[in-house]
Design a protein around this motif. Structure first.
Motif: not given
Length: 159
Positions: A88, A93, A98, A117
């Protein structure tokens, strides 16, 4: 960047309407989902039957037709593993994106945060991703963006 894509093969589960049990393996029926929108393909699966049932729980309605589990053998997938903080971080991210409540966001006219994402994973040429559950830290699922076509992973019924 492809060094972050891991090879994945194995059996995964879905909870589907009994009437579609032996139908061709197709994308999610809804035009929008946690990791797809605007006609994008997505096939959501779980590593256990229990987790598949939990993942689908929010979508089940009392008047739905009967459902049953199917098992699917996935081979040759290149997956971005978003369960790992290091992955991530490498792709900037965020875990909140998420786990975002995409339906609430889109109901307010905003794009789903989780769509950023999946867009990023698609840019990286990932076939899909492992993603952590919104509700239970230990639980995770798999979504494929493409399958059963040239250059894509294979997905077949196991029974």
């Amino acid at each position: 960047m492809t060094q972050h894509l891991i090879p994945v093969s194995g059996v995964f589960y879905r909870l589907v309407f009994s009437t579609t049990r032996n139908a061709p393996i197709t994308a999610a029926k809804t035009p929008q989902g946690r990791f797809h929108y605007n006609g994008q393909s997505a096939l959501y699966m779980s590593p256990t039957k229990e987790w598949a049932a939990k993942a689908l729980k929010v979508y089940v309605r009392p008047d739905d037709p009967p459902r049953e589990f199917i098992s699917l053998n996935v081979t040759g997938a290149k997956i971005l593993d978003l369960r790992k903080a290091s992955v991530r971080e490498a792709f900037q991210i965020r875990l909140p994106d998420i786990r975002a409540h995409w339906r609430e966001e889109t109901a307010n006219g905003s794009p789903g945060s989780s769509w950023k994402v999946s867009d990023r994973a698609r840019e990286l040429q990932a076939d899909g991703l492992f993603y952590p559950s919104r509700t239970e830290q230990a639980r995770w699922n798999l979504v494929l963006f493409r399958w059963n076509k040239a250059g894509a992973p294979s997905v077949e019924y196991t029974d």
